[in-house]
Design an enzyme around this catalytic site. Structure first.
Site, PDB file in Angstrom:
ATOM      1  N   ASP A 166     -13.847  13.536 -55.580  1.00  0.00           N
ATOM      2  CA  ASP A 166     -13.695  12.128 -55.212  1.00  0.00           C
ATOM      3  C   ASP A 166     -12.688  11.867 -54.098  1.00  0.00           C
ATOM      4  OD1 ASP A 166     -11.412  12.757 -56.900  1.00  0.00           O
ATOM      5  OD2 ASP A 166     -11.045  10.601 -56.944  1.00  0.00           O
ATOM      6  N   ASP A 183     -13.724  18.932 -59.258  1.00  0.00           N
ATOM      7  CA  ASP A 183     -12.383  18.369 -59.199  1.00  0.00           C
ATOM      8  C   ASP A 183     -12.078  17.769 -60.583  1.00  0.00           C
ATOM      9  OD1 ASP A 183      -9.979  17.191 -58.035  1.00  0.00           O
ATOM     10  OD2 ASP A 183     -11.068  15.299 -58.096  1.00  0.00           O
TER      11      ASP A 183
END
Length: 265
Positions: free
Chosen positions: A207, A13
């Site tokens: 996250d 990410d």
């Protein structure tokens, strides 16, 4: 547990993971990025960002031409030179029309309703980056302004139009049903396996709640401490293959790679 000399692929990410949540730098991850490149380990970006945002970033990271996942999986690019959109795509414009009809029932705003300056102001992006973030092809970023308890009804209304809602680190995202980071990763894995004649071990880092499908799919998962109100909870039973960091952003990214790779380097 893992070796840099193994057939490895790192899937990451961006915002709040490889990139700092506030200023978007990746200084703390620089040493690991260099080591991955030295060992020819593919780095696959898996982000809510648009292709128009990711391609320039790939060049700055030294991974131009690598496969990547954009718009939370609504856009999958298998690598090579890309012809980037210069205006929002037709599928995106249709999606925005659908959302416009739902604004009679729910209070929210989409990126298409803002100017580049507006987006820059509430994201911290530069004007140029904000413009790239609005060159969407298959999904929309939503700022929810209604009561939290109405999200369930919003999901149901979206489902009637074959759309789904997913939560990112900062915003909500509306995308077609049947898309997502996990599905997109499976497509890239299949593509690379056909090219290389073997399947790579995958290490994923993320996250936010929208990273869960990707983190559930990879062989080894790093859950980076994030800022989302909704904690990242995985349903995996192989706890030895999952690591939760103490640090946020690129510091947590480095911590995760240190945990799984450094002892065996």
């Amino acid at each position: 547990m893992l070796s840099l000399n193994s057939s490895l692929m790192v899937v990451t990410d961006l915002d709040g993971s490889l990139l700092d949540h506030h200023d978007y730098n990746w200084d703390a991850a620089s040493e690991w990025l260099a080591r991955l490149k030295q060992h020819q380990i593919p780095l696959v970006i898996c982000s809510s960002k648009t292709a128009a945002e990711i391609v320039p970033l790939q060049k700055r990271l030294g991974i131009a031409g690598a496969p990547f996942i954009a718009e939370n999986g609504a856009r999958v690019v298998f690598g090579g030179d890309q012809i980037l959109a210069t205006e929002p795509g037709a599928a995106y414009r249709t999606l925005c029309q659908t959302l416009k009809t739902l604004q009679a029932q729910f209070r929210f705003d989409g990126f298409h309703q803002f100017s580049d300056a507006d987006v820059a102001r509430f994201t911290g992006l530069t004007l140029a980056e904000a413009s790239q973030s609005r060159l969407r092809e298959a999904s929309e970023v939503v700022l929810w302004r209604d009561d939290e308890h109405r999200l369930a009804a919003f999901r149901e209304a979206l489902a009637e139009h074959h759309l789904a809602l997913t939560q990112g680190g900062r915003f909500w995202h509306v995308m077609p049903v049947g898309t997502g980071k996990g599905i997109a990763l499976a497509q890239i894995q299949q593509h690379l396996a056909e090219q290389e004649g073997q399947s790579r071990i995958t290490l994923g880092l993320g996250d936010g709640p929208n990273d869960v499908p990707m983190l559930e799919r990879v062989d080894y998962a790093v859950v980076i401490k994030g800022f989302s109100k909704t904690p990242v909870e995985l349903q995996r039973t192989d706890s030895e293959h999952v690591y939760y960091t103490a640090h946020v952003g690129p510091q947590g990214w480095r911590e995760g790679l240190d945990y799984f790779l450094a002892p065996n380097d």
